[in-house]
Design an enzyme around this catalytic site. Structure first.
Site, PDB file in Angstrom:
ATOM      1  N   GLY A  48       0.819  -1.209   0.000  1.00 22.01           N
ATOM      2  CA  GLY A  48       0.000   0.000   0.000  1.00 22.01           C
ATOM      3  C   GLY A  48       0.849   1.255   0.000  1.00 22.01           C
ATOM      4  O   GLY A  48       0.529   2.246  -0.672  1.00 22.01           O
ATOM      5  N   THR A  49       1.936   1.248   0.745  1.00 25.74           N
ATOM      6  CA  THR A  49       2.766   2.453   0.830  1.00 25.74           C
ATOM      7  C   THR A  49       3.309   2.826  -0.547  1.00 25.74           C
ATOM      8  O   THR A  49       3.218   3.985  -0.972  1.00 25.74           O
ATOM      9  CB  THR A  49       3.929   2.234   1.823  1.00 25.74           C
ATOM     10  OG1 THR A  49       3.359   2.021   3.116  1.00 25.74           O
ATOM     11  CG2 THR A  49       4.853   3.435   1.876  1.00 25.74           C
ATOM     12  N   HIS A 109      -2.209  -7.219   2.270  1.00 28.08           N
ATOM     13  CA  HIS A 109      -2.315  -7.788   3.630  1.00 28.08           C
ATOM     14  C   HIS A 109      -3.546  -7.306   4.387  1.00 28.08           C
ATOM     15  O   HIS A 109      -3.868  -7.836   5.446  1.00 28.08           O
ATOM     16  CB  HIS A 109      -1.032  -7.524   4.433  1.00 28.08           C
ATOM     17  CG  HIS A 109      -0.759  -6.093   4.770  1.00 28.08           C
ATOM     18  ND1 HIS A 109      -0.823  -5.604   6.056  1.00 28.08           N
ATOM     19  CD2 HIS A 109      -0.424  -5.046   4.006  1.00 28.08           C
ATOM     20  CE1 HIS A 109      -0.518  -4.323   6.060  1.00 28.08           C
ATOM     21  NE2 HIS A 109      -0.269  -3.957   4.831  1.00 28.08           N
ATOM     22  N   THR A 165      12.053  -5.937 -11.058  1.00 30.21           N
ATOM     23  CA  THR A 165      11.466  -7.257 -11.313  1.00 30.21           C
ATOM     24  C   THR A 165      10.272  -7.463 -10.384  1.00 30.21           C
ATOM     25  O   THR A 165      10.400  -7.320  -9.169  1.00 30.21           O
ATOM     26  CB  THR A 165      12.535  -8.341 -11.055  1.00 30.21           C
ATOM     27  OG1 THR A 165      13.666  -8.053 -11.883  1.00 30.21           O
ATOM     28  CG2 THR A 165      12.001  -9.731 -11.382  1.00 30.21           C
ATOM     29  N   CYS A 209       2.426   1.588  11.434  1.00 30.34           N
ATOM     30  CA  CYS A 209       3.726   2.152  11.024  1.00 30.34           C
ATOM     31  C   CYS A 209       4.163   3.280  11.939  1.00 30.34           C
ATOM     32  O   CYS A 209       5.289   3.744  11.859  1.00 30.34           O
ATOM     33  CB  CYS A 209       3.697   2.608   9.574  1.00 30.34           C
ATOM     34  SG  CYS A 209       2.132   3.132   9.041  1.00 30.34           S
TER      35      CYS A 209
HETATM   36  C1  LIG Z   1      -4.973   3.807   4.781  1.00 27.98           C
HETATM   37  C2  LIG Z   1      -3.653   3.131   4.569  1.00 27.98           C
HETATM   38  N1  LIG Z   1      -2.874   3.534   3.556  1.00 27.98           N
HETATM   39  C3  LIG Z   1      -1.692   2.965   3.309  1.00 27.98           C
HETATM   40  C4  LIG Z   1      -1.202   1.934   4.101  1.00 27.98           C
HETATM   41  C5  LIG Z   1       0.141   1.331   3.814  1.00 27.98           C
HETATM   42  O1  LIG Z   1       0.033   0.018   3.352  1.00 27.98           O
HETATM   43  P1  LIG Z   1       1.240  -1.034   3.515  1.00 27.98           P
HETATM   44  O2  LIG Z   1       1.265  -1.393   4.971  1.00 27.98           O
HETATM   45  O3  LIG Z   1       0.850  -2.180   2.642  1.00 27.98           O
HETATM   46  O4  LIG Z   1       2.478  -0.378   3.060  1.00 27.98           O
HETATM   47  C6  LIG Z   1      -1.975   1.492   5.174  1.00 27.98           C
HETATM   48  C7  LIG Z   1      -1.475   0.416   6.063  1.00 27.98           C
HETATM   49  O5  LIG Z   1      -1.844   0.288   7.191  1.00 27.98           O
HETATM   50  C8  LIG Z   1      -3.230   2.098   5.417  1.00 27.98           C
HETATM   51  O6  LIG Z   1      -3.996   1.713   6.443  1.00 27.98           O
END
Ligand SMILES: Cc1ncc(COP(=O)(O)O)c(C=O)c1O
Length: 354
Positions: A50-51, A178, A214, A299
């Site tokens: 997601g990040t 995830h 990759t 995070c």
């Molecule tokens: C709203 C939101 N955006 C982005 C992310 C980041 O995703 P990832 O943990 O897969 O990097 C999260 C993860 O908790 C999230 O809740």
């Protein structure tokens, strides 16, 4: 993933047999993820989570524009907030929509803020700390009228709300594997092909030139497998809503206040503050009782800073931010789990605050 593992050792960009076998798995996974959001597979960039999808969406759309302001909210996940902050240092003025008293920004406020100088709107669909649902389809309609691209962070909404990119009207949408039971370290960015995207990972021409590197084929396979079960997750939401209500009502009895409860919320998370308590102390005490909780975004864990999301949602009650407990649940959560948590919490709260 285990079934595909033997076939996926080749580099999917290679033309030899093992490469083609890996490519077949990769493209099948892309179709699986795309189908989950009603998208064309070619419009999906597979990422490391997601990040990365948020970074690519926000930075990639803004950097492909001719400069100009970026509009966002004060309750974004750091993956978006930090990308926007980076754009600010690059000269993009940043405007933040107000999030008053736990209520998501009004689409009319966004319409007022948009101008001919707006390069991008970047907004989440579901808040990661409270589950608050933001009306992103309405924001997207406002943006379409102004011909401004809107990036939607759908990391927390996949599997909790039905998503169809055409109905939503977004320009780009970020997802994470995830959050729906797939492996961590896999994600995707869907991009409407009418908008240009500047790649942020520079290297080869993989992912149609939108992401060098990759691709992680097995992770993508796992993500697609998880996407194949989204209907089960969606169908489970009413059951989870009942469990959350049961848990929240017990926490209210113990003096807690629910954060961000003034509008629609997803069923899978609850965020409650206990006045006079410190969130990190509650998390530690509950951990010893066998209950895994957090004070906010994972995070940010370990930073022990009051949650910026709660400070923005409840500016007149800043104590809530340092006293918050966030709990999330999913398909595995049972009624007896909730009873166990209530019992553990009652025991923890019966002790003097530390
Ligand atoms: C709203 C939101 N955006 C982005 C992310 C980041 O995703 P990832 O943990 O897969 O990097 C999260 C993860 O908790 C999230 O809740």
């Amino acid at each position: 993933m285990a079934a595909a593992a033997d076939d996926c050792w080749g580099n999917p960009s290679s033309v030899h047999g093992p490469g083609r076998a890996a490519r077949a798995h990769l493209e099948s996974a892309r179709r699986g993820v795309a189908e989950a959001i009603g998208a064309a597979p070619a419009d999906l960039v597979l990422t490391s989570g997601g990040t990365e999808a948020c970074n690519l969406g926000v930075l990639g759309l803004a950097r492909a524009s001719q400069g100009g302001q970026v509009i966002t909210t004060a309750i974004e996940h750091p993956a978006v907030a930090e990308s926007v902050a980076r754009l600010e240092t690059e000269g993009h003025p940043v405007l933040r929509l107000p999030v008053e008293a736990g209520v998501p920004p009004d689409p009319r406020a966004l319409a007022h803020m948009l101008s001919s100088n707006t390069a991008l709107v970047a907004i989440q669909q579901v808040n990661h700390e409270t589950g608050v649902i933001l009306p992103v389809a309405e924001y997207a309609r406002v943006c379409a009228l102004a011909a401004v691209p809107i990036f939607v962070d759908a990391t927390q909404s996949l599997g909790k709300l039905p998503i169809d990119v055409t109905d939503l009207g977004a320009s780009a949408l970020a997802l994470a594997s995830h959050k729906v039971g797939g492996p961590a370290g896999a994600g995707a960015l869907w991009v409407d092909r009418r908008w240009s995207l500047s790649p942020q990972l520079l290297g080869g021409a993989q992912e149609r030139g939108r992401r060098g590197g990759t691709p992680a084929v097995l992770s993508a396979v796992g993500f697609a497998a998880a996407c194949g079960e989204l209907d089960l997750r969606l169908a489970d939401q009413p059951r989870l809503a009942k469990l959350r209500e049961q848990l929240e009502s017990a926490m209210l009895d113990q003096g807690g206040v629910v954060n961000g409860d003034r509008g629609p919320r997803t069923a899978t998370v609850t965020n409650v503050s206990f006045r006079g308590r410190r969130g990190p102390a509650l998390v530690a005490a509950l951990d010893l009782e066998g209950v895994a909780t957090s004070t906010g975004a994972a995070c940010s864990s370990g930073l022990n800073e009051p949650s910026p999301v709660l400070l923005a949602l409840h500016p007149d009650e800043s104590w809530r931010a340092g006293a918050a407990l966030r709990m999330s649940f999913g398909p595995e959560t049972s009624e007896s789990n909730i009873e166990f948590v209530i019992h553990a919490l009652t025991s923890v709260l019966s002790r003097p605050a530390s």
